[in-house]
Design an enzyme around this catalytic site. Structure first.
Site, mmCIF file in Angstrom:
data_model
loop_
_atom_site.group_PDB
_atom_site.id
_atom_site.type_symbol
_atom_site.label_atom_id
_atom_site.label_comp_id
_atom_site.label_asym_id
_atom_site.label_seq_id
_atom_site.Cartn_x
_atom_site.Cartn_y
_atom_site.Cartn_z
ATOM 1 N N ARG A 53 0.860 -1.188 0.000
ATOM 2 C CA ARG A 53 0.000 0.000 0.000
ATOM 3 C C ARG A 53 0.892 1.232 0.000
ATOM 4 O O ARG A 53 2.116 1.134 0.053
ATOM 5 C CB ARG A 53 -1.037 0.005 1.137
ATOM 6 C CG ARG A 53 -0.681 -0.656 2.425
ATOM 7 C CD ARG A 53 0.402 0.029 3.202
ATOM 8 N NE ARG A 53 0.099 1.440 3.420
ATOM 9 C CZ ARG A 53 0.976 2.355 3.706
ATOM 10 N NH1 ARG A 53 2.271 2.015 3.831
ATOM 11 N NH2 ARG A 53 0.651 3.601 3.883
ATOM 12 N N ALA A 55 0.769 5.171 -2.081
ATOM 13 C CA ALA A 55 0.585 5.516 -3.497
ATOM 14 C C ALA A 55 1.765 5.106 -4.386
ATOM 15 O O ALA A 55 1.578 4.415 -5.401
ATOM 16 C CB ALA A 55 0.278 7.004 -3.621
ATOM 17 N N ARG A 90 -7.403 -0.214 -6.731
ATOM 18 C CA ARG A 90 -7.543 0.899 -5.790
ATOM 19 C C ARG A 90 -7.703 2.176 -6.625
ATOM 20 O O ARG A 90 -6.839 2.504 -7.445
ATOM 21 C CB ARG A 90 -6.329 1.002 -4.850
ATOM 22 C CG ARG A 90 -6.239 -0.226 -3.914
ATOM 23 C CD ARG A 90 -5.392 0.053 -2.697
ATOM 24 N NE ARG A 90 -6.056 0.939 -1.760
ATOM 25 C CZ ARG A 90 -5.453 1.496 -0.704
ATOM 26 N NH1 ARG A 90 -4.169 1.245 -0.481
ATOM 27 N NH2 ARG A 90 -6.107 2.288 0.114
ATOM 28 N N ASP A 247 -2.000 10.945 -2.091
ATOM 29 C CA ASP A 247 -2.274 9.903 -3.092
ATOM 30 C C ASP A 247 -2.633 10.493 -4.443
ATOM 31 O O ASP A 247 -2.576 9.808 -5.461
ATOM 32 C CB ASP A 247 -3.418 9.010 -2.613
ATOM 33 C CG ASP A 247 -2.935 8.079 -1.509
ATOM 34 O OD1 ASP A 247 -2.748 8.573 -0.373
ATOM 35 O OD2 ASP A 247 -2.707 6.898 -1.792
ATOM 36 N N ASN A 257 -5.362 12.651 0.663
ATOM 37 C CA ASN A 257 -4.544 11.734 1.467
ATOM 38 C C ASN A 257 -5.458 10.965 2.418
ATOM 39 O O ASN A 257 -6.688 11.146 2.421
ATOM 40 C CB ASN A 257 -3.470 12.535 2.227
ATOM 41 C CG ASN A 257 -2.423 11.638 2.849
ATOM 42 O OD1 ASN A 257 -1.883 10.755 2.192
ATOM 43 N ND2 ASN A 257 -2.156 11.828 4.132
ATOM 44 N N LYS A 258 -4.868 10.138 3.222
ATOM 45 C CA LYS A 258 -5.602 9.259 4.134
ATOM 46 C C LYS A 258 -6.672 10.018 4.917
ATOM 47 O O LYS A 258 -6.449 11.141 5.366
ATOM 48 C CB LYS A 258 -4.604 8.605 5.084
ATOM 49 C CG LYS A 258 -5.160 7.608 6.059
ATOM 50 C CD LYS A 258 -6.020 6.530 5.424
ATOM 51 C CE LYS A 258 -5.338 5.789 4.297
ATOM 52 N NZ LYS A 258 -6.264 4.930 3.528
HETATM 53 O O1 MRU Z 1 -4.526 3.376 2.174
HETATM 54 P P1 MRU Z 1 -3.042 3.539 2.135
HETATM 55 O O2 MRU Z 1 -2.342 2.978 3.310
HETATM 56 O O3 MRU Z 1 -2.469 3.043 0.825
HETATM 57 O O4 MRU Z 1 -2.844 5.096 2.166
HETATM 58 C C1 MRU Z 1 -1.550 5.643 2.130
HETATM 59 C C2 MRU Z 1 -1.546 7.098 2.324
HETATM 60 O O5 MRU Z 1 -2.552 7.712 2.506
HETATM 61 C C3 MRU Z 1 -0.227 7.779 2.192
HETATM 62 O O6 MRU Z 1 -0.202 8.918 2.991
HETATM 63 C C4 MRU Z 1 -0.049 8.184 0.734
HETATM 64 O O7 MRU Z 1 -0.124 7.045 -0.099
HETATM 65 C C5 MRU Z 1 1.201 8.908 0.482
HETATM 66 S S1 MRU Z 1 2.520 7.762 0.607
HETATM 67 C C6 MRU Z 1 3.918 8.114 0.172
#
Ligand code: MRU
Length: 370
Positions: A53, A55, A90, A247, A257-258
């Site tokens: 997981r 991005a 995704r 992302d 982002n998350k």
């Molecule tokens: O759902 P995930 O764990 O894939 O989400 C990841 C994130 O939200 C990260 O902050 C994002 O991918 C940036 S990573 C370099």
């Protein structure tokens, strides 16, 4: 990055490219296990179930997934089907689409016999570039951290810089180094005292499980906090800066982002705490302008909200990794996995090409793009 003194990347080729090795992130931090992805279906499943997981890492995994598909069937039809299968895993992180399009554009004009080899070379190039971009983000972010540290009042000089982060944008989310955590690793290695507030990041707890794991292995001082604690810490001067990954970033500087990132940005804005977003070029979606309206937000299983995974701490099953239920049977739950922070709440973007305001002009100046 280091695990017990050994340098690791998150993804690597095995058997000359017949399979791809990854770290199973669903087992961390309690078990360190690797998995071999030997087919398109296994690569797609690893992305969908979050074995891999983050991005940038899902982009690289997608690229290798195309390679695995083409090894079995290099036809146009198989290429198109593999592309669609991987893309559907995704929807939010644009790096996946970006990497798939890059491999497809390279292999599509080639004779069938050359496609798998070309896909392997291109996926490996994407992985190498990801490492270089992340390390450059780290250098630019380190310079910024030095400025923030120097600007603090005399009484706080020499004390650790307190940085808050959300989710996991570390090396586990990329091939190596990370995005938001790369400047933190650089600062730590450069001897700039730094301390990280780690948001747990419900519902999947990437902060508690992955960021805390990474920082611990690298020896970076950190403290885990409940997601709801950040605003309080900011009100009390305990956060010098917030830094997160993204992302998908629109051309206007909106960042997706998350889930929960937006609330941290609001709290940072209200408290005059700088809010930085770290990203490589592969995360910019130049086709989008309005992040809230246009970025597709992944809705994941409701069970990620009603249940929680961890290591059993007592009783006969002590030590086992298990899922436990939090809410009453039948409770309705909704699980949007990402949110959008409007550019106006972002102090600056930290990219591999330098630091820019979160504006279209700021991004175009760096990338001279479209
Ligand atoms: O759902 P995930 O764990 O894939 O989400 C990841 C994130 O939200 C990260 O902050 C994002 O991918 C940036 S990573 C370099």
């Amino acid at each position: 990055m280091n695990i017990d003194g050994k340098a690791w990347r998150t993804i690597w080729l095995e058997q000359g490219g017949r399979s791809v090795g990854v770290i199973d992130q669903t087992r961390l931090p309690h078990a360190f296990e690797t998995r071999s992805l030997a087919s398109l279906d296994q690569a797609a499943e690893a992305i969908a179930t979050m074995v891999v997981r983050g991005a940038p890492l899902i982009g690289v995994t997608g690229a290798y997934g195309l390679m695995l598909a083409l090894q079995v069937d290099p036809s146009d039809r198989a290429l198109a089907a593999a592309f669609e299968q991987l893309l559907a895993t995704r929807p939010t992180a644009v790096n996946l689409q970006w990497a798939l399009e890059r491999v497809r554009a390279l292999v599509a004009p080639l004779p069938a016999a050359e496609r798998a080899g070309a896909a392997q070379a291109e996926a490996a190039a994407i992985a190498e570039e990801d490492v270089a971009m992340a390390e450059a983000i780290g250098e630019h972010g380190l310079a910024l951290f030095r400025e923030i540290a120097a600007r603090r009042p005399a009484a706080r000089q020499g004390q650790p810089l307190n940085v808050l982060t959300h989710c996991n944008a570390g090396w586990l989310a990329t091939v190596d180094w990370g995005t938001a955590l790369a400047p933190i690793y650089k600062a730590h290695r450069a001897g700039l005292p730094i301390h990280v507030w780690v948001d747990e990041t419900r519902p999947r707890n990437q902060g508690a499980s992955l960021t805390a794991y990474e920082l611990g292995r690298e020896g970076v001082p950190h403290t885990l906090i409940a997601d709801n604690a950040g605003g309080h810490l900011m009100q009390h001067g305990q956060v010098d800066a917030v830094i997160v990954g993204t992302d998908r970033t629109t051309r206007s500087g909106d960042v997706c982002n998350k889930i929960g990132t937006y609330l941290k940005a609001l709290a940072a804005h209200d408290n005059g705490v700088p809010f930085y977003v770290a990203l490589p070029a592969s995360t910019i979606d130049w086709s989008l302008h309005d992040g809230v309206a246009e970025i597709p937000i992944e809705a994941r299983s409701w069970q990620e909200v009603t249940h929680i995974q961890g290591r059993i701490a007592s009783g006969s099953a002590t030590g086992e990794i298990a899922s436990v239920q939090l809410s009453p049977d039948g409770t309705a739950a909704f699980n949007p996995a990402f949110d959008v922070t409007p550019a106006r709440l972002v102090t600056a973007l930290i990219t591999e090409r330098g630091v820019a305001p979160a504006t279209e002009a700021g991004l175009q100046k760096l990338y001279a793009a479209v």
